[in-house]
Design a protein around this motif. Structure first.
Motif, PDB file in Angstrom:
ATOM      1  N   GLN A   1      36.738  51.874  33.982  1.00  0.00           N
ATOM      2  CA  GLN A   1      37.298  52.292  32.685  1.00  0.00           C
ATOM      3  C   GLN A   1      36.357  51.914  31.546  1.00  0.00           C
ATOM      4  OE1 GLN A   1      38.756  50.186  30.075  1.00  0.00           O
ATOM      5  NE2 GLN A   1      39.236  52.019  28.866  1.00  0.00           N
ATOM      6  N   GLN A   2      35.806  50.714  31.586  1.00  0.00           N
ATOM      7  CA  GLN A   2      34.874  50.276  30.546  1.00  0.00           C
ATOM      8  C   GLN A   2      33.605  51.126  30.560  1.00  0.00           C
ATOM      9  OE1 GLN A   2      34.387  46.127  31.507  1.00  0.00           O
ATOM     10  NE2 GLN A   2      36.549  45.681  31.069  1.00  0.00           N
ATOM     11  N   GLY A   3      33.255  51.627  31.735  1.00  0.00           N
ATOM     12  CA  GLY A   3      32.068  52.460  31.869  1.00  0.00           C
ATOM     13  C   GLY A   3      32.282  53.908  31.473  1.00  0.00           C
ATOM     14  N   GLY A   4      33.492  54.242  31.058  1.00  0.00           N
ATOM     15  CA  GLY A   4      33.744  55.595  30.563  1.00  0.00           C
ATOM     16  C   GLY A   4      34.386  56.546  31.545  1.00  0.00           C
ATOM     17  N   VAL A   5      34.829  56.047  32.704  1.00  0.00           N
ATOM     18  CA  VAL A   5      35.527  56.904  33.662  1.00  0.00           C
ATOM     19  C   VAL A   5      36.907  57.259  33.101  1.00  0.00           C
ATOM     20  CG1 VAL A   5      36.586  57.006  35.956  1.00  0.00           C
ATOM     21  CG2 VAL A   5      34.314  55.988  35.668  1.00  0.00           C
TER      22      VAL A   5
ATOM     23  N   ARG B   1      46.785  50.538  39.980  1.00  0.00           N
ATOM     24  CA  ARG B   1      45.517  50.038  39.449  1.00  0.00           C
ATOM     25  C   ARG B   1      44.893  51.018  38.460  1.00  0.00           C
ATOM     26  NH1 ARG B   1      44.108  48.740  45.515  1.00  0.00           N
ATOM     27  NH2 ARG B   1      45.325  46.848  45.764  1.00  0.00           N
ATOM     28  N   ALA B   2      44.967  52.309  38.797  1.00  0.00           N
ATOM     29  CA  ALA B   2      44.421  53.312  37.888  1.00  0.00           C
ATOM     30  C   ALA B   2      45.184  53.315  36.566  1.00  0.00           C
ATOM     31  CB  ALA B   2      44.478  54.685  38.538  1.00  0.00           C
ATOM     32  N   ALA B   3      46.504  53.270  36.660  1.00  0.00           N
ATOM     33  CA  ALA B   3      47.329  53.308  35.444  1.00  0.00           C
ATOM     34  C   ALA B   3      47.060  52.099  34.551  1.00  0.00           C
ATOM     35  CB  ALA B   3      48.812  53.376  35.821  1.00  0.00           C
ATOM     36  N   LYS B   4      46.900  50.935  35.150  1.00  0.00           N
ATOM     37  CA  LYS B   4      46.644  49.726  34.357  1.00  0.00           C
ATOM     38  C   LYS B   4      45.295  49.794  33.648  1.00  0.00           C
ATOM     39  CE  LYS B   4      49.649  46.435  36.747  1.00  0.00           C
ATOM     40  NZ  LYS B   4      49.707  45.245  37.635  1.00  0.00           N
ATOM     41  N   SER B   5      44.403  50.657  34.150  1.00  0.00           N
ATOM     42  CA  SER B   5      43.104  50.852  33.502  1.00  0.00           C
ATOM     43  C   SER B   5      43.055  52.132  32.677  1.00  0.00           C
ATOM     44  CB  SER B   5      41.998  50.891  34.571  1.00  0.00           C
ATOM     45  OG  SER B   5      41.933  49.677  35.261  1.00  0.00           O
ATOM     46  N   GLY B   6      44.179  52.826  32.591  1.00  0.00           N
ATOM     47  CA  GLY B   6      44.226  54.053  31.800  1.00  0.00           C
ATOM     48  C   GLY B   6      43.462  55.206  32.414  1.00  0.00           C
ATOM     49  N   ILE B   7      43.244  55.170  33.727  1.00  0.00           N
ATOM     50  CA  ILE B   7      42.508  56.226  34.420  1.00  0.00           C
ATOM     51  C   ILE B   7      43.492  57.181  35.082  1.00  0.00           C
ATOM     52  CG2 ILE B   7      40.941  56.708  36.359  1.00  0.00           C
ATOM     53  CD1 ILE B   7      39.548  54.048  35.745  1.00  0.00           C
ATOM     54  N   GLU B   8      43.333  58.475  34.822  1.00  0.00           N
ATOM     55  CA  GLU B   8      44.184  59.481  35.474  1.00  0.00           C
ATOM     56  C   GLU B   8      43.698  59.715  36.901  1.00  0.00           C
ATOM     57  OE1 GLU B   8      45.009  63.167  33.595  1.00  0.00           O
ATOM     58  OE2 GLU B   8      45.420  62.278  31.635  1.00  0.00           O
ATOM     59  N   LEU B   9      44.622  60.019  37.788  1.00  0.00           N
ATOM     60  CA  LEU B   9      44.267  60.358  39.161  1.00  0.00           C
ATOM     61  C   LEU B   9      44.399  61.865  39.391  1.00  0.00           C
ATOM     62  CD1 LEU B   9      45.939  57.559  41.335  1.00  0.00           C
ATOM     63  CD2 LEU B   9      43.580  57.690  40.515  1.00  0.00           C
TER      64      LEU B   9
ATOM     65  N   GLN C   1      41.743  45.588  41.003  1.00  0.00           N
ATOM     66  CA  GLN C   1      42.005  45.878  39.602  1.00  0.00           C
ATOM     67  C   GLN C   1      40.757  45.659  38.746  1.00  0.00           C
ATOM     68  OE1 GLN C   1      45.173  47.083  38.438  1.00  0.00           O
ATOM     69  NE2 GLN C   1      43.697  47.697  36.884  1.00  0.00           N
ATOM     70  N   GLU C   2      39.999  44.626  39.096  1.00  0.00           N
ATOM     71  CA  GLU C   2      38.772  44.335  38.357  1.00  0.00           C
ATOM     72  C   GLU C   2      37.791  45.512  38.452  1.00  0.00           C
ATOM     73  OE1 GLU C   2      35.175  41.020  38.432  1.00  0.00           O
ATOM     74  OE2 GLU C   2      37.110  40.555  39.363  1.00  0.00           O
TER      75      GLU C   2
ATOM     76  N   PHE D   1      25.504  58.081  29.732  1.00  0.00           N
ATOM     77  CA  PHE D   1      26.007  59.431  29.459  1.00  0.00           C
ATOM     78  C   PHE D   1      27.389  59.391  28.812  1.00  0.00           C
ATOM     79  CE2 PHE D   1      28.206  63.355  30.526  1.00  0.00           C
ATOM     80  CZ  PHE D   1      27.264  64.328  30.175  1.00  0.00           C
ATOM     81  N   THR D   2      28.272  58.520  29.314  1.00  0.00           N
ATOM     82  CA  THR D   2      29.642  58.484  28.794  1.00  0.00           C
ATOM     83  C   THR D   2      29.755  57.725  27.470  1.00  0.00           C
ATOM     84  OG1 THR D   2      30.188  56.429  29.951  1.00  0.00           O
ATOM     85  CG2 THR D   2      30.603  58.495  31.134  1.00  0.00           C
ATOM     86  N   GLY D   3      28.775  56.863  27.208  1.00  0.00           N
ATOM     87  CA  GLY D   3      28.889  56.010  26.025  1.00  0.00           C
ATOM     88  C   GLY D   3      29.746  54.791  26.271  1.00  0.00           C
ATOM     89  N   GLY D   4      30.018  54.486  27.540  1.00  0.00           N
ATOM     90  CA  GLY D   4      30.789  53.305  27.878  1.00  0.00           C
ATOM     91  C   GLY D   4      29.912  52.063  27.879  1.00  0.00           C
ATOM     92  N   THR D   5      30.468  51.003  28.468  1.00  0.00           N
ATOM     93  CA  THR D   5      29.712  49.767  28.566  1.00  0.00           C
ATOM     94  C   THR D   5      29.652  49.336  30.021  1.00  0.00           C
ATOM     95  OG1 THR D   5      31.740  48.493  28.135  1.00  0.00           O
ATOM     96  CG2 THR D   5      30.312  48.940  26.261  1.00  0.00           C
ATOM     97  N   ALA D   6      28.478  48.922  30.454  1.00  0.00           N
ATOM     98  CA  ALA D   6      28.289  48.511  31.860  1.00  0.00           C
ATOM     99  C   ALA D   6      28.776  47.090  32.083  1.00  0.00           C
ATOM    100  CB  ALA D   6      26.816  48.632  32.222  1.00  0.00           C
TER     101      ALA D   6
END
Length: 338
Positions: free
Chosen positions: A8-12, A43-51, A1-2, A333-338
């Protein structure tokens, strides 16, 4: 999950993952065993990432394996599950998968504490023009699989998107059309993406209405070669009267391994991998409208050791989920945070 939270924080926004029929239903007529796929969904859903699942892999009870020509004994399905009892079982599996993971599907009702991030798009197979994923690539057979798959998916979720398999742009020695209109390498089991796609259209009347996206894997030595690969595919779509279709690049990447010369042109070192990512993403964003580009997926999240000739260094992260220079460029590129 981490790890998913880091992405997700990185903009994925979306992640492409395999969904193997053979793994989910190993026994003929047996129950579907979702235990290997459910954790990814959670895990993807908890991070708001679509599969985006690419659905692949026939159990041997449905389609026997065959030895892949010229590989020293490697195996792949002898054919696609496009006809007969294999086609019926494949369609049943797809219906069950869509019913489970669509909006309001059984996975979400069984797991009410998981944020609902339904699967909205389904990719049919992976690189069916390349012998490592079906021993005898056949564009007519693949078109039948797409038609069957679309009917199954849409019967459960009419709004779902059906996406063609990512086609490997130019496998070595693959069949291709020459400028004179003749076929080169006509006995090769592999096909160039453009020729495979052209033949799929020609031999499957009415297929245009059965899918919503075309996918490409334009692996090139350097990012500046990307436009030529993409334009070949768009030309086929135009000739088929299907130019409005969106393009999905569902694999793109280079390896952070040390350069190896002609034996592996995708190995460009850690700095080279970051450079190619930055150049490719910048170029594709600039030409997004021209190419009708919908999505771009980097291959891969972390190194996929021993799965292909450049996969040992393909990831944005190395062993231990340690970020590489390429992840830094991705996040810029994404404007996320590393």
């Amino acid at each position: 999950q981490e790890e998913f939270n880091t992405l997700q924080q990185g903009g994925v926004k979306t992640m492409r993952v395999p969904l193997s029929w053979g793994q989910i239903q190993p026994k003929r007529g047996g129950a579907y065993e979702w235990g290997s796929f459910d954790p990814l969904v959670e895990r993807a859903a908890k991070s708001g990432i679509e599969l985006l699942p690419f659905v692949i892999g026939t159990p041997t009870w449905a389609v026997p394996n065959a030895t892949i020509p010229g590989t020293g004994g490697a195996k792949a399905p002898a054919r696609l599950p496009a006809t007969g009892t294999a086609a019926t079982a494949w369609s049943a599996f797809l219906k069950a998968a869509v019913a489970r993971y669509k909006a309001g599907g059984t996975y979400w009702t069984e797991n009410p504490l998981v944020p609902q991030v339904p699967i909205k798009a389904w990719q049919i197979w992976n690189e069916p023009n390349f012998k490592y994923f079906v021993a005898n690539p056949n564009p007519t057979e693949y078109g039948k699989l797409v038609k069957n798959s679309s009917a199954a998916i849409k019967s459960v979720e009419p709004s779902a998107q059906v996406v063609l398999a990512g086609l490997f742009a130019k496998p070595a020695g693959g069949r291709r059309l020459t400028e004179k209109g003749t076929v080169a390498n006509k006995t090769s089991p592999n096909w160039f993406a453009a020729y495979f796609l052209e033949q799929m259209y020609k031999t499957n009347p009415g297929i245009k209405s059965r899918f919503q996206g075309v996918a490409l894997h334009p692996y090139v030595a350097r990012y500046r070669q990307l436009p030529a690969e993409i334009e070949e595919t768009r030309k086929v779509l135009t000739q088929a009267g299907d130019d409005s279709k969106g393009l999905w690049i569902t694999e793109l990447g280079w390896s952070s391994e040390a350069p190896q010369g002609p034996s592996n042109v995708f190995a460009v070192g850690a700095s080279g991998q970051a450079r190619e990512l930055k150049g490719a993403f910048t170029l594709l964003k600039q030409d997004q409208v021209k190419f009708r580009l919908q999505h771009v997926y980097w291959f891969s999240v972390d190194d996929a050791a021993e799965t292909c000739n450049f996969c040992n260094g393909s990831g944005l992260f190395k062993k231990g989920f340690v970020p590489k220079k390429s992840w830094t460029e991705f996040v810029k590129f994404t404007g996320g945070t590393a």
